[in-house]
Design an enzyme around this catalytic site. Structure first.
Site, short mmCIF file in Angstrom:
data_model
loop_
_atom_site.label_atom_id
_atom_site.label_comp_id
_atom_site.label_asym_id
_atom_site.label_seq_id
_atom_site.Cartn_x
_atom_site.Cartn_y
_atom_site.Cartn_z
N ARG A 171 34.37 25.60 -2.55
CA ARG A 171 34.26 26.36 -3.80
C ARG A 171 35.63 26.36 -4.43
NH1 ARG A 171 31.50 32.11 -4.98
NH2 ARG A 171 29.76 30.66 -5.05
N HIS A 174 27.17 24.69 -10.42
CA HIS A 174 26.84 25.41 -9.17
C HIS A 174 25.49 24.89 -8.66
CE1 HIS A 174 26.91 28.30 -6.09
NE2 HIS A 174 26.70 29.42 -6.76
N GLN A 223 22.99 26.74 -6.09
CA GLN A 223 22.23 27.87 -6.63
C GLN A 223 20.90 27.42 -7.21
OE1 GLN A 223 23.29 31.23 -6.56
NE2 GLN A 223 21.12 31.47 -7.03
N ASP A 277 23.35 35.55 -16.09
CA ASP A 277 24.47 35.57 -15.15
C ASP A 277 25.55 36.44 -15.77
OD1 ASP A 277 26.24 35.00 -13.06
OD2 ASP A 277 26.68 32.96 -13.73
N CYS A 304 21.81 34.79 -10.24
CA CYS A 304 22.40 34.23 -9.00
C CYS A 304 23.13 35.29 -8.20
CB CYS A 304 23.33 33.08 -9.35
SG CYS A 304 24.75 33.56 -10.36
N ARG A 316 19.17 30.69 -0.70
CA ARG A 316 20.41 29.90 -0.61
C ARG A 316 20.51 29.35 0.81
NH1 ARG A 316 24.74 30.87 -4.00
NH2 ARG A 316 25.65 29.15 -2.83
N1 CP Z 1 25.51 33.27 -6.20
C1 CP Z 1 26.65 33.04 -5.53
O1 CP Z 1 27.12 31.90 -5.42
O2 CP Z 1 27.20 34.14 -4.96
P1 CP Z 1 28.62 34.26 -4.27
O3 CP Z 1 29.67 34.16 -5.34
O4 CP Z 1 28.61 35.60 -3.60
O5 CP Z 1 28.78 33.13 -3.28
N1 NVA Z 2 29.19 32.19 -13.20
C1 NVA Z 2 29.64 32.89 -12.01
C2 NVA Z 2 28.75 32.54 -10.86
C3 NVA Z 2 29.07 33.26 -9.57
C4 NVA Z 2 28.19 32.85 -8.45
C5 NVA Z 2 31.09 32.56 -11.74
O1 NVA Z 2 31.47 31.40 -11.79
O2 NVA Z 2 31.84 33.51 -11.50
#
Ligand code: CP
Ligand code: NVA
Length: 308
Positions: free
Chosen positions: A107, A134, A137, A225, A266, A294
């Protein structure tokens, strides 16, 4: 060896078989404790590095647990602790990690970091979120929709709010899984034109509708989101809130969707901002199924990556 970098970069038939595999593996675990191993142990003897340059609850826990259920082991690494955060090149980091571990989930911020890591890695690399996309997701979300309502092909998905990284992967999903996609949000926060074209080129019907109420008419699924993503500067917060307020998902908006429309997010959510608690905790919400899935969907992704 397969990298899982993005929904649109992965063969549609492979995506479909991963969803089916995730469902099969979930069913096979029915009635077990969360920590119990699966009957099948395809990751036995494998080590998976989970690298986080941003915070995470779901991605961290679901990947870690998923590897263990399949008999493998993990090492969870924070970007700041690695030499990567102190000037070592991404290419060299990829070459070194490939000598130690069997798979890498990352990530990170810029998509370029993910792509360079994959280019120089001899082991599969999985995208656990970048500023731009992402994909994991969307695998969980397609699985969740289909558990509740059957095939997603031909359904109308409406994204409300910021055209962010999760929205981008939904657009990719429209092309690969064959659903229609409507974006409703302010023009300033539109999804990237390139991604809209990609989905259209694959035959998906993609629309942009500035009025949220109109957009959700006939919707089978309403998704939103957070208004401020992890990579967005906090200095943009007030401006984003002002722009996005008309796109809050509340009960009045959900009333305009189909009576059996589902709601997804998400997570993490900011209650009473992008969505009200009444919707999040209401009968159409499947947010915690998404979070659970997930785990199952990613287990299938990992098996595909390793070919096991
Ligand atoms: N939805 C998601 O990716 O959550 P986290 O940021 O907690 O991993
Ligand atoms: N759009 C959000 C998703 C988190 C899972 C971010 O990037 O912070």
């Amino acid at each position: 060896m397969n990298h899982f970098l993005d929904i649109h970069k992965t063969d549609a038939a492979d995506l479909r078989s991963m969803i089916e595999e995730g469902r099969r593996m979930k069913q096979a675990r029915a009635g077990r404790t969360r920590g119990a191993p699966d009957d099948e142990q395809p990751l036995a003897g494998r080590m998976v590095a989970l690298i986080f340059e941003k915070p995470s609850t779901r991605t961290r826990v679901s990947f870690d647990l998923g590897v263990r259920q399949m008999g493998g082991e993990t090492m969870v690494l924070s970007g700041a602790d690695l030499q990567l955060g102190h000037g070592e090149s991404i290419a060299d980091t990829a070459r070194v990690l490939s000598r130690y571990v069997d798979m890498i989930m990352i990530r990170t911020f810029e998509e370029a970091i993910l792509l360079e890591l994959a280019e120089y890695s001899d082991v599969p690399v999985i995208n656990g979120l970048t500023n731009r996309t992402h994909p994991c997701q969307i695998m969980a979300d397609v699985m969740t929709y289909e558990e509740h309502r059957g095939p997603i092909r031909g359904k109308k998905v409406v994204w409300c709010g910021d055209g962010n990284n999760v929205c981008a992967s939904f657009l990719h999903g429209a092309g690969q899984f064959g659903f229609d996609f409507t974006f409703t949000g302010p023009a300033e926060l539109d999804p990237e034109a390139e991604f809209i074209e990609l989905a259209r080129a694959k035959g998906a019907k993609v629309e942009i509708e500035r009025e949220a109420g109109k957009a959700v008419e006939g919707a089978d699924l309403v998704v939103t989101d957070t208004w401020v993503s992890m990579h967005d500067s906090q200095s943009t917060r007030q401006r984003r809130h002002n722009l996005l307020k008309p796109y809050q998902v509340n009960e009045a908006l959900m009333e305009r969707a189909k009576p059996d429309a589902l709601f997804m997010h998400c997570l993490p959510a900011h209650r009473e901002e992008e969505v009200t608690s009444a919707v999040m905790d209401g009968p159409r919400s499947v947010i915690f199924d998404e979070a659970e899935n997930r785990l199952h969907a990613q287990k299938a992704v990992m098996r595909w990556c390793l070919g096991v």
